[in-house]
Design a protein around this motif. Sequence first.
Motif, short mmCIF file in Angstrom:
data_model
loop_
_atom_site.label_atom_id
_atom_site.label_comp_id
_atom_site.label_asym_id
_atom_site.label_seq_id
_atom_site.Cartn_x
_atom_site.Cartn_y
_atom_site.Cartn_z
N THR A 200 0.83 -1.20 0.00
CA THR A 200 0.00 0.00 0.00
C THR A 200 0.87 1.26 0.00
OG1 THR A 200 -0.07 -0.08 2.43
CG2 THR A 200 -1.87 -1.17 1.23
N PRO A 201 0.33 2.37 -0.52
CA PRO A 201 -1.02 2.53 -1.06
C PRO A 201 -1.14 2.09 -2.52
CG PRO A 201 0.10 4.65 -0.98
CD PRO A 201 1.04 3.66 -0.35
N TYR A 202 -2.33 1.63 -2.88
CA TYR A 202 -2.66 1.27 -4.25
C TYR A 202 -3.44 2.43 -4.86
CZ TYR A 202 -1.13 -3.47 -3.28
OH TYR A 202 -0.37 -4.56 -2.96
N TYR A 203 -2.93 2.98 -5.96
CA TYR A 203 -3.49 4.19 -6.55
C TYR A 203 -4.31 3.89 -7.79
CZ TYR A 203 -0.01 6.80 -3.77
OH TYR A 203 0.75 7.32 -2.75
N TYR A 204 -5.35 4.70 -7.98
CA TYR A 204 -5.99 4.81 -9.29
C TYR A 204 -5.26 5.93 -10.02
CZ TYR A 204 -9.14 6.46 -12.91
OH TYR A 204 -9.65 6.88 -14.11
N VAL A 205 -4.75 5.64 -11.21
CA VAL A 205 -3.98 6.63 -11.99
C VAL A 205 -4.69 6.85 -13.32
CG1 VAL A 205 -1.75 7.23 -12.97
CG2 VAL A 205 -1.86 5.78 -10.93
N GLU B 89 -4.01 11.81 6.70
CA GLU B 89 -3.66 10.91 7.80
C GLU B 89 -3.77 9.45 7.37
OE1 GLU B 89 -6.51 12.29 10.55
OE2 GLU B 89 -5.31 14.00 11.24
N GLN B 90 -4.78 9.14 6.58
CA GLN B 90 -4.91 7.76 6.08
C GLN B 90 -3.77 7.41 5.15
OE1 GLN B 90 -8.88 8.28 4.54
NE2 GLN B 90 -9.82 7.15 6.23
N MET B 91 -3.27 8.37 4.38
CA MET B 91 -2.13 8.13 3.51
C MET B 91 -0.89 7.77 4.31
SD MET B 91 -2.90 8.12 0.34
CE MET B 91 -1.21 8.14 -0.28
N VAL B 92 -0.70 8.46 5.45
CA VAL B 92 0.43 8.14 6.31
C VAL B 92 0.35 6.69 6.75
CG1 VAL B 92 1.53 8.60 8.54
CG2 VAL B 92 0.78 10.50 7.09
N ARG B 93 -0.85 6.27 7.15
CA ARG B 93 -1.02 4.89 7.61
C ARG B 93 -0.78 3.88 6.48
NH1 ARG B 93 -5.22 7.53 10.54
NH2 ARG B 93 -6.87 6.89 9.09
N LEU B 94 -1.25 4.22 5.29
CA LEU B 94 -1.06 3.31 4.16
C LEU B 94 0.42 3.17 3.80
CD1 LEU B 94 -4.03 4.37 1.83
CD2 LEU B 94 -3.80 2.23 3.11
N VAL B 95 1.16 4.27 3.85
CA VAL B 95 2.60 4.23 3.56
C VAL B 95 3.31 3.38 4.60
CG1 VAL B 95 4.71 5.59 3.42
CG2 VAL B 95 2.63 6.41 2.29
N LEU B 96 2.96 3.57 5.88
CA LEU B 96 3.57 2.76 6.94
C LEU B 96 3.28 1.28 6.73
CD1 LEU B 96 2.85 4.91 10.13
CD2 LEU B 96 5.08 4.48 9.09
N LYS B 97 2.03 0.98 6.40
CA LYS B 97 1.65 -0.41 6.16
C LYS B 97 2.41 -0.99 4.99
CE LYS B 97 -2.36 -3.27 4.96
NZ LYS B 97 -3.81 -3.24 4.59
N GLY B 98 2.55 -0.21 3.91
CA GLY B 98 3.22 -0.70 2.72
C GLY B 98 4.71 -0.93 2.91
N THR B 99 5.30 -0.25 3.89
CA THR B 99 6.73 -0.44 4.18
C THR B 99 6.93 -1.36 5.39
OG1 THR B 99 6.70 1.62 5.50
CG2 THR B 99 7.40 1.77 3.18
N ASN B 100 5.83 -2.01 5.80
CA ASN B 100 5.87 -2.97 6.92
C ASN B 100 6.39 -2.32 8.21
OD1 ASN B 100 5.34 -5.52 8.00
ND2 ASN B 100 7.44 -6.22 7.66
N ARG B 101 5.93 -1.09 8.46
CA ARG B 101 6.30 -0.39 9.68
C ARG B 101 5.04 0.12 10.38
NH1 ARG B 101 10.46 4.16 7.96
NH2 ARG B 101 8.91 4.40 6.29
N THR B 102 5.18 0.39 11.66
CA THR B 102 4.08 0.97 12.43
C THR B 102 4.58 2.24 13.09
OG1 THR B 102 4.66 -0.35 14.39
CG2 THR B 102 3.01 -1.26 12.89
N TYR B 103 3.66 3.12 13.45
CA TYR B 103 4.04 4.40 14.03
C TYR B 103 4.88 4.21 15.28
CZ TYR B 103 3.70 8.74 16.65
OH TYR B 103 4.02 9.86 17.38
N ASP B 104 4.47 3.28 16.13
CA ASP B 104 5.17 3.14 17.42
C ASP B 104 6.58 2.59 17.28
OD1 ASP B 104 4.25 0.65 16.67
OD2 ASP B 104 3.60 0.06 18.66
N SER B 105 6.90 1.97 16.13
CA SER B 105 8.24 1.42 15.94
C SER B 105 9.20 2.40 15.27
CB SER B 105 8.16 0.14 15.10
OG SER B 105 7.75 0.44 13.77
N LEU B 106 8.70 3.54 14.80
CA LEU B 106 9.56 4.49 14.10
C LEU B 106 10.57 5.14 15.06
CD1 LEU B 106 6.99 6.34 11.82
CD2 LEU B 106 8.52 4.45 11.22
N ARG B 107 11.77 5.38 14.56
CA ARG B 107 12.82 5.99 15.36
C ARG B 107 12.62 7.50 15.46
NH1 ARG B 107 19.32 6.48 14.12
NH2 ARG B 107 18.70 8.53 13.37
N THR B 108 12.86 8.05 16.65
CA THR B 108 12.85 9.50 16.84
C THR B 108 14.28 10.02 16.76
OG1 THR B 108 13.18 9.52 19.25
CG2 THR B 108 10.93 9.15 18.45
#
Length: 493
Positions: free
Chosen positions: A111-116, A137-156
């Motif tokens: 994800t994300p899967y786009y209509y082009v 905000e949903q796009m952020v979640r889709l990008v995280l999902k597509g890269t197999n990452r979650t918000y809580d695991s991201l490095r600060t």
Amino acid sequence: MTIEDIQKSTEFQTLIAECTAYDYKESLEEKKPKSWLKSVSAFANTMGGSLFFGVDNDGNVKGLDDIQHVTETISMKIRDYMDPLPDVEMIPLEQEGMHVLQLKVKEGLYTPYYYVGDGQRVAFVRNGDESLPATAEQMVRLVLKGTNRTYDSLRTDKRVEDYSFAILANTFKERVQQDWDKKYLLSFGLITDDGYLTNAGALFADDCWLSQSRLYCTRWYGLEKSDAINDAEYKGNILLLLREAMNFVKSNTKKGWEKLPDGRKNKPEYAERAVLEAMVNHFIHRDYTVMGGEVHLDIYDDRIAVTSPGGMYSGQQVQDVPLEDISSLRRNPVLADVMAQLDYMEKRGSGLKRICNETKALEAYKDDRRPVFKSSPSQFMTIIYSVDYKDAGQVAGQDTGNVTKQSLSWDQVGTKLGLSRDQVEKLLLSAIQATSAAEIRQVMNMTNATKFKRNYIDPLLELRILAMTQPDSPKSPTQKYYLTELGKQLIKK
């Protein structure tokens, strides 16, 4: 012929059971591919689903004249207008010489899967039975999902040596009965190998700086948001927020008691463990990518309502899924694992059932005091009712007008539904005995099943005028509806 006729076949029953969501298309609009490819995008971006070509919006099977041409055109349009290419399967169905094509879209991994097309590049998501463009905000979640990452695991960009974890250490010792070891920070996923805090680490740090980690508490006078008796705002460490939430509940609810020959017996209006489970769920499963969002704890005379940003991670709506069928997908797995280590929650995803069971175990519990869970794409709500509240006819939820048995009138119900008095009477009389939605809709001479349920059945359920014969399986094909005592009283008026 209707879709129910085809559903009688074992093959179709198997296929429809696999659908997380579905859309009907009477025909393939070749010159308007966006009209149906947006559903392909939405299904791939969420939990998957199916489009059934040859079926109109009301579920009536119309059939396809050239199913082979439709199949080839769909394949071509997906190749031309989708990026990346979703994983799809096309399944032809035939009943009495009529052809239906199921376009099965699997949940996407990239994800994300786009209509082009048309100069656009848009990712769609499901909102109930609609496919809508994803928000920022949903796009952020889709990008995280597509890269197999979650918000809580991201490095600060914060170093671990600049922060302390005394609250976490003390809580760990108190609940696990073991001494805290700094090495747990790495093994729990709160810091990276090179010593930087993750977002989960930030939430457990004593001086958590994340602005969205906030809690708003309000004790309201009466049954709706009017005058506040007490309120408080907290922000920072997630364990601190949990502690303050429980303290606020204890300070703003009552514990009844019963006089016994040898003393007094406490009769609380809420099960403490149910409230704790609800607060843990909302802090752990909320969407932290919503920068202006926070957890709200609202206490009324008859209920506690907890609301947090972000719907179900699966994309489903909790009110449409039996509790036993809710998956244990976790939006914030690092947070969930730490809270499980602290014995605040279980890993097998039984939190909602536990809220119900703990409430049901109270001595004064009645079935109309059953906890309620609601979700939309943007929020999740848990409502726990006071078993000590005397007016059991109080409406469930903040958005139903808060109508009581004493004040409920024909005019109020008619206004809620947008119907005349005669139409309301006709609708209610059709449900004196347990009746299916299709039978009620036929009596009302209405054709669109989806709109009828959304505009008439659901509001009557919220008003407690109608009830379901199978409340734990709201989407059951054998579901029926019947008048409650409140509904019968309305007719007697």
